[in-house]
Design a protein around this motif. Structure first.
Motif, PDB file in Angstrom:
ATOM      1  N   GLY A  21     -17.611 -34.750  28.848  1.00 61.68           N
ATOM      2  CA  GLY A  21     -18.712 -35.860  28.466  1.00 61.68           C
ATOM      3  C   GLY A  21     -19.952 -35.037  27.685  1.00 61.68           C
ATOM      4  O   GLY A  21     -20.329 -34.154  28.275  1.00 61.68           O
ATOM      5  N   MET A  22     -20.317 -35.577  26.494  1.00 61.98           N
ATOM      6  CA  MET A  22     -21.487 -35.209  25.937  1.00 61.98           C
ATOM      7  C   MET A  22     -22.221 -36.509  25.042  1.00 61.98           C
ATOM      8  O   MET A  22     -21.703 -37.109  24.533  1.00 61.98           O
ATOM      9  CB  MET A  22     -20.910 -34.274  24.624  1.00 61.98           C
ATOM     10  N   MET A  23     -23.326 -36.678  25.635  1.00 65.78           N
ATOM     11  CA  MET A  23     -24.214 -37.491  25.192  1.00 65.78           C
ATOM     12  C   MET A  23     -24.519 -37.295  23.809  1.00 65.78           C
ATOM     13  O   MET A  23     -24.850 -36.251  23.247  1.00 65.78           O
ATOM     14  CB  MET A  23     -25.648 -37.350  26.011  1.00 65.78           C
ATOM     15  N   THR A  74     -21.969 -40.207  33.726  1.00 61.55           N
ATOM     16  CA  THR A  74     -22.743 -39.338  34.208  1.00 61.55           C
ATOM     17  C   THR A  74     -23.836 -39.835  34.939  1.00 61.55           C
ATOM     18  O   THR A  74     -24.578 -40.884  34.537  1.00 61.55           O
ATOM     19  CB  THR A  74     -23.443 -38.402  33.217  1.00 61.55           C
ATOM     20  N   ALA A 102     -19.565 -37.166  36.917  1.00 65.07           N
ATOM     21  CA  ALA A 102     -20.582 -35.771  36.846  1.00 65.07           C
ATOM     22  C   ALA A 102     -21.937 -36.352  37.519  1.00 65.07           C
ATOM     23  O   ALA A 102     -22.180 -37.401  37.102  1.00 65.07           O
ATOM     24  CB  ALA A 102     -20.916 -35.195  35.384  1.00 65.07           C
ATOM     25  N   LYS A 123     -16.885 -33.535  37.838  1.00 64.32           N
ATOM     26  CA  LYS A 123     -17.518 -32.116  37.291  1.00 64.32           C
ATOM     27  C   LYS A 123     -18.663 -31.650  38.353  1.00 64.32           C
ATOM     28  O   LYS A 123     -19.494 -32.773  38.573  1.00 64.32           O
ATOM     29  CB  LYS A 123     -17.759 -32.384  35.979  1.00 64.32           C
ATOM     30  N   ASP A 144     -18.490 -25.936  36.936  1.00 70.09           N
ATOM     31  CA  ASP A 144     -18.944 -25.799  35.895  1.00 70.09           C
ATOM     32  C   ASP A 144     -19.974 -24.559  35.998  1.00 70.09           C
ATOM     33  O   ASP A 144     -20.922 -24.724  36.793  1.00 70.09           O
ATOM     34  CB  ASP A 144     -19.652 -27.145  35.402  1.00 70.09           C
ATOM     35  N   GLY A 179     -18.734 -22.005  29.093  1.00 71.30           N
ATOM     36  CA  GLY A 179     -18.693 -20.491  28.437  1.00 71.30           C
ATOM     37  C   GLY A 179     -17.473 -20.472  27.605  1.00 71.30           C
ATOM     38  O   GLY A 179     -16.915 -19.435  27.137  1.00 71.30           O
ATOM     39  N   GLY A 200     -17.678 -28.149  25.914  1.00 74.67           N
ATOM     40  CA  GLY A 200     -18.642 -28.827  25.430  1.00 74.67           C
ATOM     41  C   GLY A 200     -19.044 -28.220  23.943  1.00 74.67           C
ATOM     42  O   GLY A 200     -18.611 -28.739  23.045  1.00 74.67           O
ATOM     43  N   THR A 201     -20.011 -27.157  24.139  1.00 71.45           N
ATOM     44  CA  THR A 201     -20.716 -26.578  23.080  1.00 71.45           C
ATOM     45  C   THR A 201     -19.433 -26.355  21.875  1.00 71.45           C
ATOM     46  O   THR A 201     -19.700 -26.674  20.623  1.00 71.45           O
ATOM     47  CB  THR A 201     -21.347 -25.384  23.325  1.00 71.45           C
TER      48      THR A 201
HETATM   49  C1  FMN Z   1     -24.295 -31.636  23.306  1.00 68.31           C
HETATM   50  C2  FMN Z   1     -23.973 -31.660  24.709  1.00 68.31           C
HETATM   51  C3  FMN Z   1     -24.238 -32.896  25.538  1.00 68.31           C
HETATM   52  C4  FMN Z   1     -23.670 -32.951  26.926  1.00 68.31           C
HETATM   53  N1  FMN Z   1     -23.827 -34.091  27.612  1.00 68.31           N
HETATM   54  C5  FMN Z   1     -23.326 -34.168  29.019  1.00 68.31           C
HETATM   55  C6  FMN Z   1     -23.189 -35.367  29.705  1.00 68.31           C
HETATM   56  O1  FMN Z   1     -23.909 -36.563  29.096  1.00 68.31           O
HETATM   57  N2  FMN Z   1     -22.650 -35.598  30.764  1.00 68.31           N
HETATM   58  C7  FMN Z   1     -21.928 -34.399  31.257  1.00 68.31           C
HETATM   59  O2  FMN Z   1     -21.351 -34.635  32.328  1.00 68.31           O
HETATM   60  N3  FMN Z   1     -22.089 -33.338  30.802  1.00 68.31           N
HETATM   61  C8  FMN Z   1     -22.683 -33.174  29.453  1.00 68.31           C
HETATM   62  N4  FMN Z   1     -22.658 -31.895  28.841  1.00 68.31           N
HETATM   63  C9  FMN Z   1     -21.858 -30.951  29.382  1.00 68.31           C
HETATM   64  C10 FMN Z   1     -20.483 -30.791  28.972  1.00 68.31           C
HETATM   65  O3  FMN Z   1     -19.599 -31.794  29.212  1.00 68.31           O
HETATM   66  C11 FMN Z   1     -19.657 -29.376  29.404  1.00 68.31           C
HETATM   67  O4  FMN Z   1     -19.828 -29.501  31.009  1.00 68.31           O
HETATM   68  C12 FMN Z   1     -20.263 -28.358  28.970  1.00 68.31           C
HETATM   69  O5  FMN Z   1     -20.825 -28.216  27.593  1.00 68.31           O
HETATM   70  C13 FMN Z   1     -19.565 -27.016  29.392  1.00 68.31           C
HETATM   71  O6  FMN Z   1     -20.265 -25.778  28.878  1.00 68.31           O
HETATM   72  P1  FMN Z   1     -20.009 -25.099  27.471  1.00 68.31           P
HETATM   73  O7  FMN Z   1     -20.901 -26.081  26.528  1.00 68.31           O
HETATM   74  O8  FMN Z   1     -20.095 -23.793  27.496  1.00 68.31           O
HETATM   75  O9  FMN Z   1     -18.400 -25.338  27.184  1.00 68.31           O
HETATM   76  C14 FMN Z   1     -23.271 -31.949  27.466  1.00 68.31           C
HETATM   77  C15 FMN Z   1     -22.892 -30.875  26.692  1.00 68.31           C
HETATM   78  C16 FMN Z   1     -23.294 -30.728  25.428  1.00 68.31           C
HETATM   79  C17 FMN Z   1     -23.139 -29.258  24.481  1.00 68.31           C
END
Ligand code: FMN
Length: 325
Positions: A21-23, A74, A102, A123, A144, A179, A200-201
């Motif tokens: 999930g990513m906002m 979330t 999450a 998560k 995570d 990571g 995510g990233t």
């Molecule tokens: C731009 C962005 C927005 C995110 N927003 C949320 C969110 O709203 N809810 C959530 O549970 N995790 C959020 N995350 C975390 C990701 O779901 C994920 O757990 C995390 O990015 C994993 O680590 P990584 O970036 O090293 O892959 C976000 C990550 C990014 C990069």
């Protein structure tokens, strides 16, 4: 070679790769691209301003893919919390079968999702929270590590220890998060006891990610040192990308008497959204993890997932096999 795990079997997907999930980023374009490429794409519920708009986004995603996809909900402490129960209703009434939860106190949400036959991935960032989610009845744990973008918790345990520590205790399928960005990471996660990865990233730096090109380029330009930890003294640690705003937040909050109100004007979600939409890299915060150090291109989602699976398969079949012989 395909990589089959309990997780791929349970979700009915081809590859053990989830887009977390990513906002502002977890919209239909990205989630559908991940699911079409054989992974599991997730819409982010709260990116939609109302539960009705979430229903429409789910319909839009369904029109883009016939593969399984899910919705992230979330739950974070907030002065004016969003209407979580109404978002949950929208997810259930839309007939979703997979949800990622999450954040804090997911119990009432998990119970409602489970009573409607929805598979829940929860998560979390510690072994104790993973075990309590398992007791709550979730189907999958997404663990995570400290490297992750977003909220790594307050224990500061990186994946290299957190993943096997959780794998020693969690019985249900578990995927590793934080990571991960390439085939080496996937093999490492499998070796440490996980049955898939969550990214995510890395997915933000893809063609389909619905964010400005300059924001994608920032993820390429930053290396593994390009993150800042903010809100440490508020016990709500968040890992974000290094930019002028996150630097300012760290400086202000380093004063012993500082409070959230001192930085509220810098960290508003609307400003982060503006950064992602306009490419003004000083507009607000950008969530990003240490994996930026492993991002060197902006491929399509399909090319990225195919490369991760092919590299992981080569490492398992060639490098590791020849070492073990
Ligand atoms: C731009 C962005 C927005 C995110 N927003 C949320 C969110 O709203 N809810 C959530 O549970 N995790 C959020 N995350 C975390 C990701 O779901 C994920 O757990 C995390 O990015 C994993 O680590 P990584 O970036 O090293 O892959 C976000 C990550 C990014 C990069």
């Amino acid at each position: 070679m395909t990589i089959k795990t309990r997780f791929t079997e349970l979700m009915g997907i081809e590859h053990p790769i989830v887009q977390g999930g990513m906002m502002w980023v977890g919209r239909a374009e990205l989630a559908a691209a991940v699911s079409n490429a054989g992974g599991l794409g997730l819409l982010t519920a709260l990116t939609q301003p109302t539960p009705d708009e979430l229903r429409r986004e789910i319909d839009r995603c369904r029109a883009m893919t016939d593969k399984p996809f899910g919705v992230n909900l979330t739950i974070l402490p907030s002065v004016n919390p969003p209407p979580y129960a109404q978002y949950r209703r929208a997810i259930i009434e839309s007939g979703m079968t997979i949800v990622e939860t999450a954040g804090h106190k997911p119990q009432e949400h998990v119970e409602d999702f489970k009573s409607h036959g929805i598979k829940v991935l929860h998560k979390c960032t510690s072994v104790r929270h993973a075990l309590s989610a398992e007791r709550m009845g979730v189907d999958v744990i997404s663990i995570d590590g400290f490297e992750c973008a977003g909220h790594p918790g307050e224990d500061d345990i990186p994946g290299l220890v957190l993943i096997p520590a959780a794998a020693d205790k969690v019985k249900i399928p578990m995927i590793a998060s934080g990571g991960f960005g390439d085939g080496r990471g996937l093999v490492a996660a499998l070796a440490l006891g996980a049955e898939g990865i969550n990214m995510g990233t890395r997915f933000c730096a893809t063609v389909e990610a619905p964010i400005h090109q300059k924001a994608k380029q920032l993820l390429l330009d930053n290396d593994e040192r390009g993150t800042r930890l903010i809100f440490r003294n508020l016990h709500n640690t968040a890992r974000v990308g290094a930019n002028s705003v996150s630097q300012k937040v760290v400086e202000i909050l380093s004063h012993p008497e500082s409070k959230f109100e001192d930085v509220a004007h810098l960290v508003r979600g609307a400003q982060g959204r503006m950064l992602l939409e306009t490419g003004d890299l000083d507009a607000g915060l950008i969530w990003a993890g240490q994996v930026q150090g492993l991002i060197h291109d902006i491929p399509t989602v399909a090319a990225l997932i195919a490369r991760i699976i092919s590299d992981a398969s080569d490492i398992i079949a060639e490098r590791l096999t020849s070492m073990a012989a």
